[in-house]
Design an enzyme around this catalytic site. Sequence first.
Site, PDB file in Angstrom:
ATOM      1  N   GLY A  96       0.840  -1.199   0.000  1.00  0.00           N
ATOM      2  CA  GLY A  96       0.000   0.000   0.000  1.00  0.00           C
ATOM      3  C   GLY A  96       0.866   1.236   0.000  1.00  0.00           C
ATOM      4  N   GLY A 147       0.235  -4.989   0.306  1.00  0.00           N
ATOM      5  CA  GLY A 147      -0.992  -4.890  -0.472  1.00  0.00           C
ATOM      6  C   GLY A 147      -0.998  -5.753  -1.706  1.00  0.00           C
ATOM      7  CD  GLU A 170       2.733  -6.145   6.026  1.00  0.00           C
ATOM      8  OE1 GLU A 170       2.252  -5.980   4.895  1.00  0.00           O
ATOM      9  OE2 GLU A 170       3.404  -7.159   6.348  1.00  0.00           O
ATOM     10  CG  ASP A 178      -2.575  -5.109   6.195  1.00  0.00           C
ATOM     11  OD1 ASP A 178      -1.456  -5.411   5.715  1.00  0.00           O
ATOM     12  OD2 ASP A 178      -3.207  -4.100   5.813  1.00  0.00           O
TER      13      ASP A 178
END
Length: 475
Positions: A96, A147, A170, A178
């Site tokens: 992301g 992402g 992350e 996530d």
Amino acid sequence: MPLRAKVTNPAFTAASKMSTDSSAKTPTQPSEEDDVLFNSLYGVRLVELNRPKKLNSLNGSMVTKILPRLKEWEKSQLANIVMVSGAGSKALCAGGDVAALALQNESGPEGQQASADFFQLEYKLDHLIANYPKPFISVMDGITMGGGVGLSVHAPFRIATERTLFAMPETTIGFFPDVGGSFFLPRLDGEVGTYLALTSARLSGVQTLYAGIATHYFHSSVLGNLTTRLSELTFNDRVSRDERLRLVNSTMAEFSTGLPSIQEEPIQLGGNVRRAIDRCFGHDTVEEIMLALEQETECKKWAKETLETISSRSPTSLKVTLRQMRLGKQWTISETFRREAHVAAQFMRHPDFVEGVKARLMSKPARQAAWKPATLAEINQDQVDAFFNIPEGEQRMELLSKGDYKSYPHLIYGLPTENAIKNYVQNNPNSRGNIIEHFVKTWENKEGVKEKVGEVLSRQTVKTDQGLRWRDDSA
């Protein structure tokens, strides 16, 4: 008549010759509107992330374009297969656009809520892919992280190439794995998922196939021809989803280009290292994992390097991530994304996310982040639980698909899992050759099956008069 959108990834080269997409942009329109390209080639629908200078990092603009297109193709009788790839040859998607989110968070509660809203939107897309009713293929050509993993790992078909570089980084930036990491990581073999989650370890090329992240491995040079071949497939209304998936799988097998030899490129997460991963990362506290790494004797160098890696990560991220790995085993795919939306919102209000992004991604050169709290000892269980406890009355995220499950329904398209091998050995004591032959036949001569089953048998079984016996049963 509108001009056709430019296609830059070799996987979609064929589509540049025949695009039926009426929404292609003209050169007079702003270039930022082309951050996603949509094309068609007969029955194949192509999604190309188009921010190559940013390694196709995912932002809200891209997600809001992709979601309605997938819903449209879901209903279209002309759309048979969906493929997603990234522009250029460097990345499917490096994650992301967290730099933009970190800057947004600094503006206060409104910015933090806007960042949390982005994650909700992203998770809705990932969940839709995880339950998509038509064959979905993610081309993990190049960097596939964060992402980008969400756009690929839940699909029934995930193609790795010699350029694939996978990681869930992350904890490096004060966040948590996530995009459905709570679901797919704990379901990898043994403690591999916990190891990847806490360390952000990278896997390249064929290693992603052996680890269960990719389902297929092709050389990048065949991607264009593969797309063309898939576009020739036709399905009538009477063909079930499972039959469509089987046909796509057998068609993809036509393009097998061979794997690097096991001598040339041994299984990275196998042998002694894999035994050490299961020993050290099976504990339920980060402190116990670190102690186990300190006491590791079989893989001392690996343990020392792994300990140093973990020690540099956000203590809050480490504790939340380990808890996530343990809880996620019990969550369904829908519960996973709803829970992760809540956890992500907590991290948007936590200082480690902004500090981690600035330290690792925005500082030149990158620096060690100043985490708050700075040590594991400063974080108590209540603080960890707060990331997962959903207050009474808080609205749960609404999803765009009603599909749900507790284990992936399409495992057969990847390599056999270690659990599948274990179950067979425990119920069918046999010679090594016969066991390998069984899996090769069952998996229809899929490349990598022989190598993976062979590694698991070498590590987990002992030879007896009755045949191989799983070590757990070999007292």
